[in-house]
Write an enzyme that holds these catalytic residues in place. Sequence first.
Site, PDB file in Angstrom:
ATOM      1  N   GLU A  75       0.820  -1.216   0.000  1.00 24.60           N
ATOM      2  CA  GLU A  75       0.000   0.000   0.000  1.00 24.60           C
ATOM      3  C   GLU A  75       0.851   1.263   0.000  1.00 24.60           C
ATOM      4  O   GLU A  75       0.614   2.196   0.772  1.00 24.60           O
ATOM      5  CB  GLU A  75      -0.959  -0.016   1.201  1.00 24.60           C
ATOM      6  N   ASP A 121      -8.191  -8.960   4.357  1.00 22.21           N
ATOM      7  CA  ASP A 121      -7.937  -7.805   5.214  1.00 22.21           C
ATOM      8  C   ASP A 121      -8.949  -7.657   6.352  1.00 22.21           C
ATOM      9  O   ASP A 121      -9.804  -6.783   6.287  1.00 22.21           O
ATOM     10  CB  ASP A 121      -7.952  -6.546   4.342  1.00 22.21           C
ATOM     11  N   GLU A 152     -12.522  -1.801  12.248  1.00 32.82           N
ATOM     12  CA  GLU A 152     -12.536  -1.099  10.954  1.00 32.82           C
ATOM     13  C   GLU A 152     -13.630  -1.625  10.031  1.00 32.82           C
ATOM     14  O   GLU A 152     -14.285  -0.857   9.330  1.00 32.82           O
ATOM     15  CB  GLU A 152     -11.159  -1.267  10.284  1.00 32.82           C
TER      16      GLU A 152
HETATM   17  O1  GCW Z   1      -7.038  -2.719   6.520  1.00 35.22           O
HETATM   18  C1  GCW Z   1      -6.146  -1.901   5.859  1.00 35.22           C
HETATM   19  C2  GCW Z   1      -6.442  -0.564   6.395  1.00 35.22           C
HETATM   20  C3  GCW Z   1      -5.265   0.386   6.349  1.00 35.22           C
HETATM   21  C4  GCW Z   1      -4.099  -0.321   7.009  1.00 35.22           C
HETATM   22  C5  GCW Z   1      -3.788  -1.599   6.254  1.00 35.22           C
HETATM   23  C6  GCW Z   1      -2.681  -2.385   6.907  1.00 35.22           C
HETATM   24  C7  GCW Z   1      -2.396   0.676   8.349  1.00 35.22           C
HETATM   25  O2  GCW Z   1      -7.530  -0.005   5.724  1.00 35.22           O
HETATM   26  O3  GCW Z   1      -5.622   1.556   7.029  1.00 35.22           O
HETATM   27  O4  GCW Z   1      -2.975   0.519   7.092  1.00 35.22           O
HETATM   28  O5  GCW Z   1      -4.896  -2.416   6.229  1.00 35.22           O
HETATM   29  O6  GCW Z   1      -2.988  -3.292   7.649  1.00 35.22           O
HETATM   30  O7  GCW Z   1      -1.526  -2.081   6.680  1.00 35.22           O
END
Ligand code: GCW
Length: 726
Positions: free
Chosen positions: A315, A389, A417
Site C-alpha cells: 500500500e 484484510d 474497521e
Molecule cells: O485494513 C487496511 C487498512 C489500512 C491499514 C492496512 C494495513 C495501516 O484499511 O488503514 O494501514 O490495512 O494493515 O496495513
Amino acid sequence: MVMSSLRSWGHLCLLLAVVAVAAPPVHGEDGYRLWLRYDRISDAEKLQVYRKAFSSLHVAGSTATLNVARRELRRGLEGLLDTDVPSVQAPQSHTILVGTPAQSDRIAELGLDGALNRIGPEGFVLRSMTVDGHPQTVIAANQEIGALYGVFRLLKRLQTHASVQDLDVADAPNVEHRVLNHWDNLDRTVERGYAGFSIWDWWKLPEYKKQRYTDYARANASLGINGTVLTNVNADATVLRPRYIEKVAALAEVFRPYGIQVYLTARFSAPQEIGGLETSDPLNPKVRQWWQDKVDEIYEKIPDFGGFLVKANSEGQPGPQDFGRSHAEGANMLAEALAPHDGMVMWRAFVYSNEVPEDRAKQAYNEFTPLDGEFRDNVMVQVKNGPIDFQPREPFHPLFGAMPETPLMMEFQITKEYLGFETHLVYLGPLFEEVLGADTYAKGEGSTVATVVDGSLHDYEFTGMAGVSNIGTSRDWSGSHFNQANWYVFGKLAWDPHAGAEPIAREWIRRTFTNDTTFIQPVTEMMMASRQAAVNYMTPLGLHHMMGADHHYGPAPWIDVEDVGREDWTSVYYHRADSAGIGFDRSTSGSNAVSQYYPPVKEKFDNLDSIPDKYLLWFHHLPWDYQMDSGRTLWNELVYRYNAGVDTVQWMQEEWARLEGMIDDQRYSQTETMLEIQEQEAKWWRNACLQYFQTFSQRPIPDRYPKPPHSLEHYKSLEFPYAPGI
Ligand code: GCW
C-alpha cells in the site's frame, strides 16, 4: 419564617434520605476503570470468606515491579473487601505471600521448585499452603513479572466470586510476544481509530508523563500483554530522530515495571529521509551501518527496546523491493542490527499489488512461502488472520502452516474497521476463536492455527500474537463499553490461544458489570451472537470487501475502478455479481486460491458439497438459483441472511432492554443508544446491498421481508466526508 424554612429544610433532608434509600445501589460509571473494578463485593457470604482468607499481605522485595504488585494487591483487596489489609513484615496466618525465590528466601524455602521449573519466566504459581503452621496464599514466580500476573489472577478470582480455598494453580503464557499494535500517528490521529485521538501525547513527552500511560500499562499487564508498538505501520521516520527517541524512552520507563516492552515501526526509507543517504538498499554497507548506529542509539536510551514492526512494499510503503531486494533481505538487515541487543523484527506479510495479475488473496502466500527458512532467527513474519484484510469473516490465512521454518505471528484487528467502528456491539472473541481453532492440516489433523501461533506445530519457542489496538483518548478507552471486551479477549487469547471466547466473555462481564447470573447469561448470549449478526447484515455467505471506499464506513458494494483507481480496492472485484450469479471463483477452476490450503482443507473448500456456507461465495461464483442446503435459492438465502442479521440486532436490543436497572444508567444507556445506531446501520447495510444485488439477480425480495425504502441511487449518493479513522 425561620420555622417554615427549617421545616422545608427538614422536608428536603427527608426527601434526600428517601431518594438515597430508593436509589439503586449502582452508581454512574464512565468506563475508565475497565475490568479492573475493585468495588466492595456484593455477596455478603463471599465477602466473609474472603476477608477471613486474606487479612494481610507480604510482597517480598521492593523492586519496581514488586512495588506495582504490592500496590495492586492492596488496592484490590481494600476495594473488594472494603477493609484495611495491611502489609506485614512477617507473614502470619492468612497472609498473601508474594515473590520470587531470587528475591526471597521465604519463597525459596517453600519447596515449589518443581512447579516453578515448569512455568518459565512469566508464569506463576498460586497456591494455598501452610507455612510454619500458618495457612497462607502463596503467589510465587521465577521473575517478578510472573508475580504481578499472579496478583492479577488472584484479584480476578475475587472479582468473579470464585473459590479461594485449596488453590493450586500454575499458569504461564503459551505465546511469548503478546503485543498491541497502535496505528497511531505522531500528530495524534489514529488510523482506523474510533476511540478519539492517540493516547501518546508526543508533544509533551518526555517531560510530562500522563497518568493514563500508567493506567494503560496496568490494564495490559492485567491481561498479560507484554509489548506495544507505539506507532502506525504506515510509518513516519520522524520517530527515529533523537528527540523522539527520548519521548519513546519516557514511555518505556513508565511501562517497564509492568513488563511491557516498547517497539517502533521502522520506515524502510529512513536512511534517505532522515539519514541523508542516497539509498535505503538493504545490501548497501552504508545503509546497514546507518541502521546499526540507529539501533545502538535507541538501545542506549531504551535498554529493553523490543524491536521493529515493518510494513514494507505494501500500500505504498517503501521496502526492499524498491531496490530489487527480497522481504527476507530487508528484514534480515534490521534483524542483524537488533540481534546483539536481543531485539526482534516483526515483518508483515500483508503485501499485495494491483500490478501483479493475480487474485489478491493469493499474493502474500506466493511472495512469502519461497522465503521460508531465509529469515534470521530474530525475525517473525506477522500474518493477518485472513488472506484479504480483517473482513467480518475470512477463511484462515493459508500462510499458517505453510512456513515451517519461519515463526509466524498472528495479527488480529481489535479496532473494528470492518465490523461497525466503535458503535456496533460486536464481540470479536468468536472471530478470533474461529481462526485459531481452524485446522490447517499442515501436519495432519489437529494442526490448528493456534498450534502454529504457539510454536508447538513446528517446534519453535519464538512466538507472538499482535492485535491492532482500539485504544484512544476516549474516556472509556475503546469508544464504547463493549469494545473493551475486544481488548480483553485479545489479551486472553494471546496468553492462551486455545482458550474459549465464551468463558472469556463471561469473565469480562463479571469483572466489568456484575456477578449476577441473570445479567451474565443474556449478555454472554448477545456477545456470542453479535459477530455472526454483523457477518449476516454486512457480508453473509463468504462475501467480503463491500464497504465504503477509503473510510470503510457503511455498505458500498457498487464501488468500482472509476471510484478508486485500482481493481483490488473495489467491491465489484470481490463479489463479482453479474446476471449469472455472485461470488469469487477461487476454486481449482477459478483463481485456484484453494490450492494454497493443505488437503483435505483444499478439497473441502473446492467442493460445493463440502464447503461450509460461511465461505461459499469466498471460493465460488454461483448462480442466483443455486440450491442451498436450507432449501432456499442462493438469492433467497442472501435475503434471508441479511434479514437475520437485522433480526439478531433487534433481539439484542430487546434483551438489553430487559436488563435495565441491573447496572448503572450510564453504561446501560450508552449501550442502548449504540444498539439503536447498530440497528439503523444493519438495516442500511441490508437495504443497500439487497437493492444493489437485485439489479443483477432480477429476482424479488420475498413478501415476508421488508423492501428497501430507498432507491439504489439514494444509497449510492450518501457521502461521509468526516468519517473517523482515516
Ligand atoms: O485494513 C487496511 C487498512 C489500512 C491499514 C492496512 C494495513 C495501516 O484499511 O488503514 O494501514 O490495512 O494493515 O496495513
